[in-house]
Design a protein around this motif. Structure first.
Motif, PDB file in Angstrom:
ATOM      1  N   PHE A  17      -2.101  -4.376 -11.811  1.00 20.59           N
ATOM      2  CA  PHE A  17      -1.703  -3.037 -11.423  1.00 20.59           C
ATOM      3  C   PHE A  17      -2.222  -2.732 -10.024  1.00 20.59           C
ATOM      4  CE2 PHE A  17      -2.672   1.551 -11.215  1.00 20.59           C
ATOM      5  CZ  PHE A  17      -1.381   2.022 -11.267  1.00 20.59           C
ATOM      6  N   GLY A  18      -1.348  -2.195  -9.192  1.00 21.60           N
ATOM      7  CA  GLY A  18      -1.747  -1.776  -7.861  1.00 21.60           C
ATOM      8  C   GLY A  18      -1.469  -2.812  -6.792  1.00 21.60           C
ATOM      9  N   PRO A  19      -1.604  -2.412  -5.537  1.00 24.86           N
ATOM     10  CA  PRO A  19      -1.290  -3.288  -4.394  1.00 24.86           C
ATOM     11  C   PRO A  19      -2.439  -4.215  -4.056  1.00 24.86           C
ATOM     12  CG  PRO A  19      -1.917  -1.127  -3.604  1.00 24.86           C
ATOM     13  CD  PRO A  19      -1.964  -1.042  -5.104  1.00 24.86           C
ATOM     14  N   ALA A  82      -6.691  -1.325 -12.378  1.00 26.45           N
ATOM     15  CA  ALA A  82      -7.330  -1.243 -11.069  1.00 26.45           C
ATOM     16  C   ALA A  82      -8.351  -0.117 -11.099  1.00 26.45           C
ATOM     17  CB  ALA A  82      -6.297  -0.978  -9.977  1.00 26.45           C
ATOM     18  N   MET A  83      -9.542  -0.397 -10.584  1.00 19.65           N
ATOM     19  CA  MET A  83     -10.629   0.585 -10.553  1.00 19.65           C
ATOM     20  C   MET A  83     -10.866   1.107 -11.974  1.00 19.65           C
ATOM     21  SD  MET A  83      -9.812   2.582  -6.975  1.00 19.65           S
ATOM     22  CE  MET A  83      -8.254   3.263  -7.528  1.00 19.65           C
ATOM     23  N   GLY A  84     -11.176   2.416 -12.095  1.00 22.40           N
ATOM     24  CA  GLY A  84     -11.352   3.000 -13.414  1.00 22.40           C
ATOM     25  C   GLY A  84     -10.013   3.365 -14.026  1.00 22.40           C
ATOM     26  N   LEU A  85     -10.023   3.609 -15.314  1.00 19.90           N
ATOM     27  CA  LEU A  85      -8.780   3.836 -16.057  1.00 19.90           C
ATOM     28  C   LEU A  85      -7.954   4.985 -15.491  1.00 19.90           C
ATOM     29  CD1 LEU A  85      -7.026   3.199 -18.563  1.00 19.90           C
ATOM     30  CD2 LEU A  85      -8.525   4.720 -19.876  1.00 19.90           C
ATOM     31  N   TYR A  86      -8.629   6.051 -15.059  1.00 19.89           N
ATOM     32  CA  TYR A  86      -7.910   7.240 -14.605  1.00 19.89           C
ATOM     33  C   TYR A  86      -7.941   7.412 -13.084  1.00 19.89           C
ATOM     34  CZ  TYR A  86      -7.960   8.515 -19.531  1.00 19.89           C
ATOM     35  OH  TYR A  86      -7.781   8.515 -20.891  1.00 19.89           O
TER      36      TYR A  86
END
Length: 282
Positions: A17-19, A82-86
């Motif tokens: 998820f994410g770039p 990516a990073m934290g869930l939210y």
């Protein structure tokens, strides 16, 4: 987890998820399959939906059936958040909610025990539009530490795995993030550590949880194909080596779908650009 499932004979497809550029390289090494980035903002909901649907079809292809070592057919799709869930807009939670993907929380539980369970419950209940089905407690100090977290979790949020702190599963990194597998000597080291991580997960009993997963239905999304001859006769030379490696595979596939030919070269090792090139991508 991708390596473990692959070793068990499962057909596995992994998304990031994410770039992100680095993580997909490592996920591809672990799974042995290409990894596509899913970004609802950059690529759009329709494109992301189609990529997941295509992956689901590819791992359920009856023309080349496989049976895993546990005697079960079928494949598994994994999406690394990516990073934290939210965190972010859109967030990993947004992706899960949009496509009905169940979430397993991976949490660093150092310096806490029952509090880790409380945080996990808070994350599960923060939103009601997706389902958090389990938790992996990472970097436990001992088996007893993992037991404390497990016993504090409610029945609807089971512990999938409690993993102790082990240096032999840590991936090499530098101040800007993880090291690329293509760097000198790193692929062998990464494979060893990915295998060690797969061993830890297998010993944790995580496969029992995966066997209980309910199937997820993904829908096809009609997307108008690009003009197939728009770049006919164009040859794009793309820089690719350890210094030039950050490129989205989806962009390259799009160029090919539009009729372009692709050649690669190394700016750090080659002395000339491929002579047949009519366009250059650094």
């Amino acid at each position: 987890l991708a390596r473990l499932l692959k070793r068990r004979g499962k057909r596995v497809r992994v998304f990031k998820f994410g770039p992100d550029y680095l993580d997909p390289q490592i996920l591809a090494l672990a799974s042995g399959e290409p990894v596509v980035q899913l970004d609802l903002w950059m690529a759009g909901e329709e494109w992301c939906r189609q990529q997941i649907y295509n992956a689901a079809i590819s791992i359920m292809d009856d023309d080349s059936p496989t049976k895993s070592r546990d005697g079960e057919n079928g494949g598994v799709i994994l999406v690394e958040g990516a990073m934290g869930l939210y965190d972010g807009t859109p967030s990993s939670a947004d992706l899960a909610a949009k496509f009905g993907i169940p979430v397993v929380l991976v949490m660093d539980v150092r310096a806490m025990a029952q509090t880790a369970a409380a945080i996990a419950v808070g994350l599960k209940n923060y939103r009601a539009d997706f389902d958090m089905i389990g938790m992996i407690a990472n970097k436990c100090g001992s088996n007893y530490h993992g037991k404390l977290v497990r016993e504090a979790l409610p029945a609807d949020l089971p512990m999938w795995a409690a993993l102790k702190r082990e240096e032999n599963v840590e991936l090499p990194e530098r101040h800007l993030g993880l090291v690329q597998p293509s760097e000198d000597g790193k692929e062998v080291l990464m494979n060893e550590r990915i295998d060690a991580g797969a061993d830890m997960l297998e010993a944790s009993g995580i496969l029992d949880q995966i066997r209980q997963l309910e199937p997820v239905a993904f829908q096809s999304q009609h997307i108008e194909p690009p003009p197939s001859k728009a770049l006919e006769g164009v040859t794009v030379a793309i820089a690719r080596d350890t210094a030039f490696s950050f490129a989205y595979a989806a962009n390259i596939i799009l160029l090919q779908d539009m009729g372009a030919s692709i050649v690669y070269f190394s700016p750090t090792h080659d002395t000339t650009i491929p002579p047949e090139a009519t366009a250059l991508w650094l």
